[in-house]
Design a protein around this motif. Structure first.
Motif: not given
Length: 727
Positions: A690-715
């Protein structure tokens, strides 16, 4: 004996050397002179960037904080480097540098880390101390002393990266053009004094138009959504808004969808203010000229910018106005990571720089309506009487009309459209808008209009020149088709391409020239003489004096797209074409082949895109669709998407829709950004907050994607915030 062969070769060229290789005493004087001259002309080999082992450091602020050009999320931070004393003067915040990146912790010699590959970067800050306790590698090279990255541009890039869950390095690749040494060496012209405030001109046609210009000229920061009247005056009106801002001593930035629109605003500004007061930033200028123009803006020589999508990051000093024209055009959406939209970037700039904002279009997007409904911006519209005087007459051809029209069954044009074209050709050119380019028409059932599909791969069936049906995906012929929905055996053309339409119109009007404008060849203007101009949406040329009539064919095909924005986009494309037609008082007529009871068609008849956008916004608010809510698309292989959704820590109010399979790209066609690679099957999940949670959504997705890329090997999975098409 090992030198015998070499000796024999030397003896063939002359007497063997007897001085041990240290001279050429036996060579003639002429050869010695030639050798000396060649040595003088030879360029000294360029030294590779050094490790600065043992070099003295700068006495003040010996630490440089650098943003390396690594567009990966887990490296989206600054890195500290030592500044050698020899680089102290040039290593200033904002310059381009080269550094060694990837050296191991144990590769230290004489107090300096060594190793790693050379990589480009930007020097962001000079500091007295580093947060890193270990030894630092030294800056390898200052590429140029030109300070191309300002604090304002860095802050904007960081805001865009956070909003779109991307990396700062990726945003700066979009914001700062590649370096051109020759352009940097040339000085920029001296800035001109502010011009006088322009008169209101055609802004008097709008209820609050003169007041808007006065606010800009007096140094104010008004925010407006501008519904422009039909006709070519929009570029001149934009130029007057820019001139009013320049008169206040501030800068202005205008972003348009394509080079043709940029050329019109450029011509209007030149006619109003003369040369030297604005820069044109488009890809057509070439890298050197475009970089020289960008540098003139960065150095403060030019205070106004007109350009296409990449100009949204133009470093205009003392920004007083940001404006965007036709924000619903697909060209405003960047295709490179993190795929920002020009409208949202300019909204961020208006908030960060506290400057004026102007969103203009002939039509009205739902996002523009939301800006007005929320009170953030004011509407800038004309009265209904003025709209009626400026708009053409709009007539419709629905299904009932086509069923009763014998000519429509055998010809490309219904009778009403054919009559409008014949009458319009007596007075000038006639525009014919076709939803797609090309030749081969896609077929559908004549009774229920269900798309005709291949029995082998479910691809679309297309009609060929000899009347043979062929699959557009696998290429197989179909000789015994029947409809799976109603059992019918009759077919009709679902969408006929622009070239096929041009051929049929040429046979219907043999004495009239037929011109086409599409992806391969886009016309800018056409003369004010009788002609048929067949164009795909977005490629309509401007007619001198306006078109006498416009025919909008296959409207139901544009409305039937399985997309949330189908109605909005169809209305925008129709109004864009209709705005090029003469007013009704001068005989201008628009004929749209679409069901007249549909909401977008009714909005076109009344020329009321604002009302259509307001109703669309209300419906999306009830359903929780963008732009009322914020949404992100996560796409990739099924296992990777499932693993990512299980690992990400979404906000408590987030809702996951899907995942659902993505349609594979058709063979032989260019791959769209974000589409699955050929032969792979991907899925996509939508995450809504909902409105007001867009920044929290972007932060959560960015954090998860960064952790996934740091591990390496994952699709890898692909993330896009606020996708333009959500089905």
């Amino acid at each position: 004996m090992g030198f015998g062969k070499n000796a024999s070769v030397s003896s063939e060229n002359g007497a063997p050397r007897t001085d041990g290789g240290g001279g050429a005493e036996g060579a003639p004087p002429e050869q010695l002179a030639l050798i000396r001259e060649s040595v003088r002309q030879a360029k000294a080999p360029r030294a590779k960037p050094r490790t600065w082992r043992g070099a003295a450091l700068a006495k003040e602020r010996p630490v440089a904080r650098v943003l390396v050009d690594k567009g990966v999320l887990h490296l989206d931070r600054y890195f500290d480097y030592a500044v050698p004393e020899e680089m102290d003067a040039q290593a200033q915040p904002g310059v381009r540098v080269r550094v060694r990146f990837g050296a191991g912790r144990h590769r230290v010699r004489e107090g300096r880390r060594e190793g790693g590959g050379l990589i480009d970067g930007f020097l962001v800050e000079r500091r007295a101390e580093s947060d890193y306790s270990g030894p630092l590698a030294a800056l390898a090279q200052v590429v140029s002393p030109e300070r191309v990255l300002s604090e304002e541009l860095l802050g904007l890039a960081r805001a865009v990266a956070d909003r779109y869950a991307g990396s700062l390095a990726d945003v700066l690749q979009l914001a700062v053009p590649p370096r051109n040494a020759r352009a940097e060496q040339r000085p920029s012209p001296a800035p001109l004094p502010p011009p006088k405030a322009p008169d209101t001109g055609s802004w008097t046609r709008y209820e609050h138009g003169p007041a808007f210009l006065d606010a800009l000229a007096s140094g104010g920061a008004p925010r407006a959504v501008w519904h422009a009247l039909p006709g070519p005056q929009w570029s001149e009106e934009l130029a007057r808004a820019v001139a009013a801002t320049l008169a206040s001593g501030r800068g202005a930035l205008v972003v348009v969808p394509d080079g043709r629109a940029a050329a019109r605003v450029d011509a209007a500004l030149t006619a109003l203010l003369g040369t030297g007061r604005h820069a044109l930033l488009t890809a057509d200028a070439g890298p050197e000229k475009r970089y020289a123009q960008w540098l003139a803006v960065r150095r403060g020589s030019v205070r106004a910018v007109v350009g296409t999508r990449a100009a949204m990051f133009a470093p205009v000093r003392d920004l007083g106005l940001v404006a965007i024209w036709d924000d619903g055009d697909d060209s405003h959406s960047e295709q490179h990571a993190p795929q920002p939209h020009a409208r949202d970037v300019l909204l961020l700039r208006a908030a960060l720089d506290k400057c004026a904002f102007l969103l203009g279009s002939w039509s009205c997007t739902v996002e523009a309506a939301q800006l007005v409904e929320s009170g953030w911006a004011r509407p800038l519209v004309a009265g209904r009487e003025q709209v009626r005087r400026s708009a053409p007459l709009v007539r419709t051809v629905g299904d009932d009309d086509l069923a009763r029209d014998e000519a429509a069954r055998a010809a490309r044009l219904p009778t009403l459209a054919w009559q409008a074209a014949r009458e319009g050709l007596r007075h000038g050119p006639v525009l014919v808008q076709v939803p797609r380019r090309g030749y081969a028409p896609r077929m559908a059932c004549a009774q229920c209009r269900a798309p005709a599909r291949c029995r082998h791969c479910s691809g679309p069936l297309q009609g060929q020149d000899a009347g043979v049906l062929r699959c557009g995906w696998c290429g197989r012929e179909e000789g015994a088709w029947h409809c799976q929905e109603c059992g019918g055996f009759r077919l009709r053309a679902q969408i006929v391409g622009a070239r096929r339409t041009a051929e049929e119109l040429g046979r219907a009007f043999p004495a009239v020239p037929v011109r086409t404008s599409g992806r391969e060849h886009v016309l800018d203007t056409v003369p004010d003489t009788p002609a048929l101009v067949v164009s795909t949406p977005g490629a309509e040329p401007v007619a001198e004096g306006g078109y006498a009539a416009a025919l909008l064919l296959d409207g139901w095909a544009m409305l039937g797209r399985p997309d949330l924005r189908a109605g909005e986009d169809a209305l925008r494309r129709w109004i864009t074409a209709g705005a090029l037609v003469r007013p009704q008082s001068e005989g201008g007529t628009v004929v749209v082949v679409a069901e007249p009871t549909l909401r977008p068609v009714q909005a076109l008849v009344r020329w009321d895109p604002v009302g259509h956008a307001v109703r669309e916004l209300a419906e999306r608010a009830e359903l929780g669709f963008p732009p009322v809510s914020r949404m992100a698309a996560v796409s990739g292989p099924p296992a990777a998407v499932a693993e990512f959704l299980a690992a990400v820590r979404l906000p408590p109010d987030a809702e996951v829709l899907g995942p659902v399979p993505l349609p594979p790209p058709p063979p032989g066609r260019p791959r769209r950004p974000g589409a699955p690679p050929p032969g792979e099957h991907w899925e996509r999940a939508l995450v809504r907050v909902p409105p007001g949670s867009g920044a929290a959504l972007a932060t959560a997705l960015k954090t998860a994607q960064a952790a996934r890329m740091a591990r390496g090997g994952a699709e890898a999975v692909r993330i896009r915030i606020d996708p333009p098409d959500i089905g």
